[in-house]
Design an enzyme around this catalytic site. Structure first.
Site, PDB file in Angstrom:
ATOM      1  N   ASP A 121       0.841  -1.196   0.000  1.00 31.69           N
ATOM      2  CA  ASP A 121       0.000   0.000   0.000  1.00 31.69           C
ATOM      3  C   ASP A 121       0.877   1.248   0.000  1.00 31.69           C
ATOM      4  OD1 ASP A 121      -2.226  -1.536  -0.190  1.00 31.69           O
ATOM      5  OD2 ASP A 121      -3.074  -0.992   1.760  1.00 31.69           O
ATOM      6  N   ASN A 146      -3.308  -4.159  -1.526  1.00 33.24           N
ATOM      7  CA  ASN A 146      -4.563  -4.006  -2.279  1.00 33.24           C
ATOM      8  C   ASN A 146      -4.650  -2.662  -2.986  1.00 33.24           C
ATOM      9  OD1 ASN A 146      -4.778  -3.364   0.622  1.00 33.24           O
ATOM     10  ND2 ASN A 146      -6.783  -2.537   0.064  1.00 33.24           N
ATOM     11  N   HIS A 201       1.075  -8.565   2.580  1.00 28.88           N
ATOM     12  CA  HIS A 201       0.277  -7.391   2.919  1.00 28.88           C
ATOM     13  C   HIS A 201      -0.811  -7.694   3.953  1.00 28.88           C
ATOM     14  CE1 HIS A 201      -1.189  -3.399   2.651  1.00 28.88           C
ATOM     15  NE2 HIS A 201      -2.398  -3.813   2.323  1.00 28.88           N
ATOM     16  N   HIS A 249     -10.351  -5.720   8.561  1.00 27.86           N
ATOM     17  CA  HIS A 249      -9.727  -6.779   7.759  1.00 27.86           C
ATOM     18  C   HIS A 249      -9.588  -8.083   8.539  1.00 27.86           C
ATOM     19  CE1 HIS A 249      -9.048  -3.567   5.010  1.00 27.86           C
ATOM     20  NE2 HIS A 249      -8.184  -2.962   5.791  1.00 27.86           N
ATOM     21  N   VAL A 257      -3.774  -3.520   8.029  1.00 24.81           N
ATOM     22  CA  VAL A 257      -4.495  -2.971   9.179  1.00 24.81           C
ATOM     23  C   VAL A 257      -3.703  -1.755   9.662  1.00 24.81           C
ATOM     24  CG1 VAL A 257      -5.345  -3.419  11.502  1.00 24.81           C
ATOM     25  CG2 VAL A 257      -5.319  -5.261   9.789  1.00 24.81           C
TER      26      VAL A 257
HETATM   27 FE   LIG Z   1      -4.186  -2.625   2.501  1.00 18.97          FE
END
Ligand SMILES: [Fe+2]
Length: 469
Positions: free
Chosen positions: A200, A237, A322, A332, A360
């Protein structure tokens, strides 16, 4: 005949029963520390486009967003990447060692990509090879009036007792808090030499049409660190950028165009999972958002990869991913569960030392636990202490615009050793084949303050109990 309700014996029985319940709960829910640190509540907002950290370097076609990463499997190569905006310019890198007289040139490639109504600048990737270990190199990108000079230091030759210091950053983004995190990392007296980044990066996808201008600003923001020391990339993501509503159906397009990794050097067939050796560490990067089930390329690669790790050469086995497997926040929750089910038995078998994840937006450290006994019918589905298992650390607390994950599950699960919803970074300071010192640093503290710390004892060479509770 029953005893009257008011009898002393009945009161005693109730007391004993309640005490029993409390004690039982204490045994079952033997969680660690939920930090009581009190933060000032502030909104996490992105820095505006005209912020000084996003400044475009002066001069026609000046290289910007300069970043480096390891370029081979053992640390004798570096990939240098940058962007020029006016014209392609040159993909050559001029480089020389600190004490060397001879300047060398490496030639790379340039690419561009389009994303909806955005067209990228000219993205250059040039690999410098055959470098000497443990040597400071200067390098220059750009031509004519707009040359820019940087430097990096190659790692020591791979070996079992080579000390080395890694920084850990995740989910960074480009908010005012992100800038604090990066500044704290830079000013930490424990100097990280390489950043292990757990995914990320820019959070450009939070903007309308995934405004890729925010990929450019992020590249300029982090240049002050990543132009001088390699960051080892993990895809999160926010790197997927899958947006069929605007016709963008190729996942990871901006990320893979901008950030190259040496995946082929470890026999990987995609840039999302790969490995490197660096000093005394063997680092395996996994992909939470690429297929990982049985028979998939990632599964087959990891199955063949783990037996190759020679702990006599690289004692420290570190995995980056991740989405965390052990996470007691209500954000999550269990997203990493299916990957855990697939790979956790291997991690225990091969004695992974530590797993770093992000996703997180908070900090959490586990005890050494595993949850591999469960076979659907036996009911053994609770994580148990396991000294062959890794410590799991969530370090998704870089400070992005989505804000902190403050909502935790209670009671704190037994596997969770320490958790705190604050932004920060961590340092893993490997001393030798048996000991590594780890510390987590929250942004609100002074640069040298350790909010959480422990000694890691290597799982291959020194497998003694290093539980912290
Ligand atoms: Fe993420």
């Amino acid at each position: 005949m029953g005893l009257p309700r008011s009898s002393p014996f009945s009161s005693m029985a109730v007391l004993v029963f309640v005490l029993g319940l409390v004690l039982n709960a204490a045994v079952l829910c033997n969680g660690g520390i939920t930090s009581t640190f009190v933060r000032k509540v502030e909104k996490t907002v992105d820095m505006p486009l005209d912020s000084d950290v996003f400044r475009v370097p002066p001069g026609y076609n000046a290289p910007q967003q300069v970043h480096i990463t390891q370029g081979d499997h053992e640390g004798k190569a570096v990939i240098v990447s940058w962007v020029t905006v006016d014209e392609p310019g040159s993909s050559k890198v001029l480089y020389w060692s600190e004490h060397g007289k001879q300047k060398k040139q490496a030639k790379g490639k340039v690419l561009t990509y389009k994303f909806y109504n955005y067209t990228s600048g000219y993205i250059h990737h040039t690999r410098i090879t055959n470098l000497k270990f443990n040597t400071k190199y200067y390098y220059v990108v750009g031509i004519g009036h707009t040359e820019r000079k940087f430097w990096f230091t190659t790692p020591p030759e791979v070996g079992p007792d080579v000390p080395y210091t890694f920084g850990l950053i995740g989910d960074l983004g480009q908010s005012f808090d992100s800038n604090r995190t990066l500044t704290h990392y830079e000013l930490n007296p424990q100097k990280g030499k390489t950043v292990l980044f757990v995914g990320d990066l820019s959070y450009a996808d939070n903007y309308p049409n995934h405004d890729n201008v925010r990929w450019d600003t992020w590249g300029r923001f982090v240049e002050r660190s990543v132009a001088y020391q390699p960051w080892i990339w993990t895809a999160g993501n926010h790197e997927i950028d899958f947006a069929p509503e605007i016709g963008e159906t190729k996942p990871f397009k901006p990320y893979t165009s901008r950030y190259h990794v040496p995946y082929k050097a470890s026999g990987s067939t995609a840039p999302f999972w790969y490995s490197i050796k660096r000093a005394s560490a063997y680092i395996i990067v996994l992909a939470s958002y690429s297929a990982y089930g049985k028979y998939t390329p990632q599964y087959k690669w990891l199955e063949e990869e783990l037996p190759k790790v020679n702990r006599s050469e690289t004692p420290w086995l570190i995995v980056l991913m991740h989405s965390p497997w052990y996470n007691s926040y209500n954000y999550h929750y269990m997203e990493g569960e299916s990957m855990r089910v697939m790979y956790e038995p291997w991690f225990v078998k091969y004695k992974v030392d530590v797993v770093f994840a992000g996703h997180v937006h908070a900090y959490e450290r586990s005890e050494r636990v595993s949850n591999i006994a469960y076979n659907v019918v036996n009911g053994i589905c609770t994580p148990v202490k396991d000294q062959s298992a890794p410590v799991y650390i969530t370090i998704g607390d870089g400070g992005n615009l989505e804000g902190l994950a403050t909502n935790m599950s209670y009671p704190q699960p037994g596997y969770s050793a320490y958790r705190e919803a604050s932004f920060g970074h961590a340092i893993l300071d490997i001393k030798n084949r048996t000991h590594a010192y780890y510390s987590w640093h929250r942004n609100q503290d002074g640069y040298a303050v350790e909010a959480d710390s422990l000694w890691f004892f290597n799982r291959y060479w020194h497998q003694i109990d290093d539980s912290t509770k």
